[in-house]
Scaffold this active site. Sequence first.
Site, PDB file in Angstrom:
ATOM      1  N   CYS A 157      30.210  78.906  53.686  1.00 12.09           N
ATOM      2  CA  CYS A 157      30.715  80.275  53.794  1.00 12.09           C
ATOM      3  C   CYS A 157      31.493  80.695  52.553  1.00 12.09           C
ATOM      4  O   CYS A 157      31.641  81.900  52.288  1.00 12.09           O
ATOM      5  CB  CYS A 157      31.594  80.399  55.050  1.00 12.09           C
ATOM      6  SG  CYS A 157      32.995  79.249  55.061  1.00 12.09           S
ATOM      7  N   SER A 216      38.934  74.282  46.937  1.00 18.14           N
ATOM      8  CA  SER A 216      38.932  75.060  48.180  1.00 18.14           C
ATOM      9  C   SER A 216      40.093  76.047  48.199  1.00 18.14           C
ATOM     10  O   SER A 216      41.061  75.919  47.439  1.00 18.14           O
ATOM     11  CB  SER A 216      39.029  74.132  49.388  1.00 18.14           C
ATOM     12  OG  SER A 216      37.937  73.230  49.416  1.00 18.14           O
ATOM     13  N   GLU A 221      41.546  70.472  51.789  1.00 18.09           N
ATOM     14  CA  GLU A 221      40.945  70.508  53.134  1.00 18.09           C
ATOM     15  C   GLU A 221      39.729  69.584  53.181  1.00 18.09           C
ATOM     16  O   GLU A 221      39.014  69.396  52.199  1.00 18.09           O
ATOM     17  CB  GLU A 221      40.572  71.949  53.501  1.00 18.09           C
ATOM     18  CG  GLU A 221      39.645  72.645  52.522  1.00 18.09           C
ATOM     19  CD  GLU A 221      38.186  72.520  52.931  1.00 18.09           C
ATOM     20  OE1 GLU A 221      37.942  72.023  54.051  1.00 18.09           O
ATOM     21  OE2 GLU A 221      37.316  72.899  52.141  1.00 18.09           O
TER      22      GLU A 221
END
Length: 242
Positions: A157, A216, A221
């Site tokens: 995404c 990220s 993460e």
Amino acid sequence: MMASSACATSRSAAATARARVDATKPRANQTHGNVMHRHARSMRARTRAVVDNDTETNDKPASRKASAPRPDTTLRPAGVSDAVVDSSKALEALARLGGNPYESERKSSILTVGLSIHDCPVEIREKMAVPAEAWNEAVAELTALPHIEEAGILSTCNRMEVYVVALSYERGLREVEEWMVKHSGVDIDRLRENLFVLKDRESTAHLLRVSGGLDSVVMGEGQILAQVKTVFQMGEGVPAFG
């Protein structure tokens, strides 16, 4: 009377002495002349020996040069040097071996062409996304291109990144861009405004940063590492993946 006799005797002795001195002068001059003559003859002999030695020394290289074989110039155009002739012979020998001698030294490049949340708006990332069910087909399309040997796609995404091994950096990059335009329908100029391109060491370093969560939105993460592992699992058994 005695005084006169003494004077006469004295004059006679003086005359005798002068006669003796005069008699020895030619002999002394003759001796000096002989010495000078011998010295001059000796100097001429030494000079002749030095000249003869120099002449002999200078003659030796000339004799060696004369005896050395001369290169064959019967078929050589005017103004062509020995080095050019030797190079031409070497190239002819390589040509007789067949093929291109530089093909064995071909070097491929690792390329990363991608879009990320840091630089690209979401509407373009959505058009570029490659779902899991279309992953194998997309990789096959990329490796069917003339200068792409291997390919892998990381599509999430937040990013869409294409990793390829290309025979040529410039041509491989152009072919990946053309595939992206065809896949997404986004104009090439708008696409290039948001693309980033990495090569070789920078490309592999970027993949490690992404896998470690260092690229990220949330630093460190762990979800992205699982997504990278999924790409490798999808690529297992796919020859185009490498």
